[in-house]
Every structure is written in C-alpha cells, then in structure tokens.
Write an enzyme that holds these catalytic residues in place. Structure first.
Site, PDB file in Angstrom:
ATOM      1  N   HIS A 207       1.043  -1.300   0.086  1.00 50.45           N
ATOM      2  CA  HIS A 207      -0.167  -0.157   0.000  1.00 50.45           C
ATOM      3  C   HIS A 207       0.565   1.209  -0.442  1.00 50.45           C
ATOM      4  CE1 HIS A 207       1.069   0.163   4.405  1.00 50.45           C
ATOM      5  NE2 HIS A 207       0.335   1.412   4.419  1.00 50.45           N
TER       6      HIS A 207
HETATM    7  C1  UD1 Z   1      -1.960   5.075   5.928  1.00 55.38           C
HETATM    8  C2  UD1 Z   1      -1.170   5.883   6.593  1.00 55.38           C
HETATM    9  C3  UD1 Z   1       0.359   5.292   6.266  1.00 55.38           C
HETATM   10  C4  UD1 Z   1      -0.389   2.636   7.367  1.00 55.38           C
HETATM   11  C5  UD1 Z   1      -1.554   2.959   6.287  1.00 55.38           C
HETATM   12  C6  UD1 Z   1      -2.226   1.539   7.083  1.00 55.38           C
HETATM   13  C7  UD1 Z   1      -0.392   8.305   7.153  1.00 55.38           C
HETATM   14  C8  UD1 Z   1       0.563   9.042   5.778  1.00 55.38           C
HETATM   15  N1  UD1 Z   1      -0.194   6.953   5.953  1.00 55.38           N
HETATM   16  O1  UD1 Z   1      -1.864   5.616   4.854  1.00 55.38           O
HETATM   17  O2  UD1 Z   1       1.462   5.834   7.723  1.00 55.38           O
HETATM   18  O3  UD1 Z   1       1.048   2.699   6.717  1.00 55.38           O
HETATM   19  O4  UD1 Z   1      -2.937   4.297   6.780  1.00 55.38           O
HETATM   20  O5  UD1 Z   1      -3.555   1.191   6.035  1.00 55.38           O
HETATM   21  O6  UD1 Z   1      -0.964   8.496   7.492  1.00 55.38           O
HETATM   22  N2  UD1 Z   1      -9.029   4.960   1.869  1.00 55.38           N
HETATM   23  C9  UD1 Z   1     -10.211   3.944   1.408  1.00 55.38           C
HETATM   24  N3  UD1 Z   1     -11.392   3.736   2.953  1.00 55.38           N
HETATM   25  C10 UD1 Z   1     -10.670   3.926   4.380  1.00 55.38           C
HETATM   26  C11 UD1 Z   1      -8.650   4.917   4.540  1.00 55.38           C
HETATM   27  C12 UD1 Z   1      -8.731   4.853   3.055  1.00 55.38           C
HETATM   28  O7  UD1 Z   1     -10.959   3.744   0.391  1.00 55.38           O
HETATM   29  O8  UD1 Z   1     -11.072   3.102   5.176  1.00 55.38           O
HETATM   30  C13 UD1 Z   1      -8.682   4.590   0.877  1.00 55.38           C
HETATM   31  C14 UD1 Z   1      -8.888   6.348   0.247  1.00 55.38           C
HETATM   32  O9  UD1 Z   1      -8.981   6.265  -1.261  1.00 55.38           O
HETATM   33  C15 UD1 Z   1      -7.355   7.285   0.356  1.00 55.38           C
HETATM   34  C16 UD1 Z   1      -6.295   6.137   0.542  1.00 55.38           C
HETATM   35  O10 UD1 Z   1      -7.347   4.892   0.829  1.00 55.38           O
HETATM   36  O11 UD1 Z   1      -7.412   8.464  -0.267  1.00 55.38           O
HETATM   37  C17 UD1 Z   1      -5.576   6.577   1.141  1.00 55.38           C
HETATM   38  O12 UD1 Z   1      -5.805   6.431   2.919  1.00 55.38           O
HETATM   39  P1  UD1 Z   1      -4.762   7.339   2.954  1.00 55.38           P
HETATM   40  O13 UD1 Z   1      -5.431   7.329   5.281  1.00 55.38           O
HETATM   41  O14 UD1 Z   1      -4.750   8.815   3.354  1.00 55.38           O
HETATM   42  O15 UD1 Z   1      -3.042   6.759   3.614  1.00 55.38           O
HETATM   43  P2  UD1 Z   1      -3.027   4.884   3.558  1.00 55.38           P
HETATM   44  O16 UD1 Z   1      -2.532   5.112   2.303  1.00 55.38           O
HETATM   45  O17 UD1 Z   1      -3.888   3.902   4.046  1.00 55.38           O
END
Ligand code: UD1
Length: 366
Positions: A207
């Site tokens: 991821h």
């Molecule tokens: C975040 C953390 C990362 C951790 C990871 C675990 C930061 C900078 N990054 O990254 O350190 O390893 O979580 O998963 O805080 N999304 C969904 N549903 C959700 C959550 C996210 O669809 O419940 C999608 C959305 O499109 C979102 C993307 O995932 O834009 C990224 O989510 P985000 O929380 O920004 O970062 P992660 O890549 O999950």
C-alpha cells in the site's frame, strides 16, 4: 486519577491502542481512558472490524475526518481534535505510530500545554520522502514522553538531541495484541475458507505510495509476483488505496492474469493473523507486518529500500529486498528453498507486557 485520551486514526493504530486501553480499564483507581477516533480510516474493513476483533471500546468521540491530501487530512484532524481536548481537559494524550492523525493530535496538544506521550517513538527509515518519517520526526520532537520499542530507537532520539529523561524503552506494544490473540486467530477457519489449509502459500500486502502509486515500481513488483506465483499461491488482501491505483494505472488485466495471485478484500486483525501465522512466506511494504512476522518466526521480504525497524532484520526474520524484480525473485527462492537465514531471536521486551510498562511510566511520571 489520570484521564488519558487515547487517539486512533488508521488501521495500524488499533492493535497498538487496544492493549493499552484494556490495561487502563484494569486499573480503574488510577486511569480513566477515553478513545478518540479521528476517522482517517473509515471503511468497515479498515476500522470497525478491528474494534470487534481487538475488543477495543467504541470511541467516546469520532471526528469523522475521512480521506484527503496530507494537508487537508492533517488540518481537519487538528481543527476537530482541539475542541475535544479543551472540553475533556485530559492529564495525558497518548498517540501511537506515525500516521497523519498522530502528528496532528500531538501538535494540537503541545500548543495547548497538554502532556503528550508517543508510543512507538524513535523509529527512523532516514527516508524523508515517506510521509510517516516526517510524522515520526516531528511527533518525537514535541512529545513529553517517548515510549520506544527497541534500543536503536533510543539511540536515534538521543542523536536528535532529545533528553534521556523523556525516553522510556518499553518494548513493542503490537506484540501484546499478537500474543493475546494468536490462539483465537489460529482457531479460525480463514485458511479453510480460502482453500489454503495444509498447503504452502505466500501472503502479500502492498500500500505504500512509492510502490503502488508509481507504475514503474508496481510493474517491477508484479513481474516478480508472476514468477513467485508459479511456485505457490499468493494471497493478496488489497488495501483500498492499492485497489484504486491498480484501476487508475490500467494494471487490472495484468494483475488478473497472474493465475495463482488471489486478490481478496482487506482482512480483519484475526483473519490476517490466521493467514500470516501459517504462511510459508510474507511479502510486504507494511511496517507492522515486519514486526509481527519476526514475532511469529515467519520469513518476511520487505518490498522497500529501507526500514525504520532494523531490529527485525538484525534479530528477526525480515529481509529488505527493495523493488528490483530480480532481487525479489532471488530472495523468495532463497527463502522457499530453505537457504535463507534461520537464526531468529525475539527482540528484548517484545514480551506481551509493554502496555503495563507504559501505564507504570505514566503513573509515576513527575
Ligand atoms: C495510512 C498511513 C500509513 C499506514 C496506512 C495503513 C499516513 C500518512 N499514512 O496510509 O502510514 O501504513 O494508513 O493502512 O497517515 N481509503 C479508503 N477507505 C479507508 C481509508 C482509506 O478507501 O477507510 C482510501 C482512500 O482513497 C484514501 C486512500 O485509501 O485516499 C489512502 O488513505 P490514507 O489514510 O490517506 O493513507 P493510507 O495509504 O491508508
């Protein structure tokens, strides 16, 4: 009585906070724990299922921030968290790990003169292109109490000029959750349901933006998976970010054409532990999974150029392989052929009692 706000935001936070809140609940004369969920992760599979699996009490407050750019997400957490701490007036705010919610809440508190404790302090990849590295560096600079999982973390903090009296080496709190839940997880039917009972399989998670948002690195990894999957099935619980980029980069056909690569929905904590604890090999770019595989004695190949958790390489089962196709294939073959390193030790204080040590330190803090 110490009122403590325990902050959770994203998936890797839940298994760190659950044992701390459970331990606080068992010391009701000393601790009044509250749980605040920022809502950084919000899908049921990324959040709710972890509350159930880990017996984490429902949040006292949910900030509902959701996704956004780093600036938008961090700012939204700060704006919504400030009134909560002004209302609750906690003695401590406890933040864990390195996600955007961690730095956002720590920053709110330090500006208000509220005490902050950071669990999993001091880890450094020395790669400032990782958003988590910035979150770790800044949180450690402003927190009052820094709980470290390993001695390399102590050394990093000292080298950055943090006074020794702010640092407490307590061990790895994720291992508290792992030890508590391993037996229950192993007894689940996850492997049977996926047709994996009694057969060798690899488990994959991906991821990191540097792997899945960039076509070149994602394709290098896929080329390696094509070869590894010819030897054994690879189970791949797909993070929502990764699912999105597979489609956006036009890689769906290539991914689907890898016969033995099985894409499934993200798993809850217990189902994932069921699979990881019996895997022949784990391939990952996660931080926490490098630690869990070391605790479980399962070989782990980390698909990154660096790690903030070097102890998993020095003492545990982790090998840093990067994203070069040839190197990934070679490391997977070495592991599957049994020629990879075998000597494994448990890192000091990864013993299931870290949350108790954290509570002792909070209780006796002067
Ligand atoms: C975040 C953390 C990362 C951790 C990871 C675990 C930061 C900078 N990054 O990254 O350190 O390893 O979580 O998963 O805080 N999304 C969904 N549903 C959700 C959550 C996210 O669809 O419940 C999608 C959305 O499109 C979102 C993307 O995932 O834009 C990224 O989510 P985000 O929380 O920004 O970062 P992660 O890549 O999950």
């Amino acid at each position: 009585m110490l009122k403590v706000i325990n902050v959770v935001g994203a998936r890797p936070n839940f298994m760190k906070v659950a044992p701390i809140v459970a331990a606080m609940t068992k010391r009701p004369d000393t601790f009044l724990p509250l749980v605040v969920h920022t809502g950084q992760h919000y899908d049921s599979a990324m959040s709710d299922s972890f509350f159930r699996d880990l017996d984490l009490p429902q949040p006292d407050t949910h900030l509902g921030v959701g996704s956004g750019s780093h600036a938008v997400q961090t700012a939204a957490v700060m704006e919504r968290f400030e009134p909560v701490v002004l209302r609750e007036k906690p003695d401590w705010v406890l933040v864990v790990g390195d996600v955007n919610s961690t730095i956002a809440c720590a920053l709110v508190c330090v500006k208000l003169g509220l005490k902050v404790a950071h669990v999993e302090a001091g880890l450094r990849s020395r790669d400032r292109t990782m958003p988590e590295e910035i979150n770790r560096l800044l949180t450690d600079q402003i927190a009052d109490l820094l709980f470290t999982p390993s001695h390399d973390a102590d050394e990093n903090l000292i080298a950055e000029g943090i006074p020794r009296e702010r640092i407490r080496f307590v061990g790895n709190v994720m291992i508290d959750s792992l030890q508590k839940n391993l037996e229950v997880a192993r007894a689940l039917a996850t492997r049977e349901q996926l047709g994996l009972k009694g057969i060798d399989y690899a488990l994959l998670t991906l991821h990191r933006p540097s792997n899945v948002d960039l076509r070149e690195s994602f394709e290098r990894i896929l080329a390696a998976l094509e070869v590894i999957a010819s030897r054994l099935p690879i189970v791949f619980p797909v993070h929502p970010r990764t699912r999105k980029t597979i489609a956006e980069l036009g890689l769906s056909d290539r991914v689907e054409s890898i016969k033995n690569l099985r894409l499934i929905e993200p798993l809850g904590y217990l189902d994932f532990l069921n699979l990881s604890s019996s895997a022949r090999l784990v391939l990952t770019d996660s931080g926490g999974i490098q630690e869990e595989t070391t605790a479980l004695g399962i070989p782990c190949l980390t698909l990154r150029e660096n790690t903030e958790r070097p102890i998993t390489v020095e003492m545990g089962t982790n090998t840093i392989v990067g994203t070069d196709t040839t190197k990934i294939i070679a490391a997977a073959s070495a592991s599957l052929n049994g020629s990879a390193k075998k000597v494994i030790q448990q890192p000091p204080l990864w013993d299931g009692r870290t949350s108790e040590r954290i509570l002792d330190a909070l209780e006796h803090y002067r």
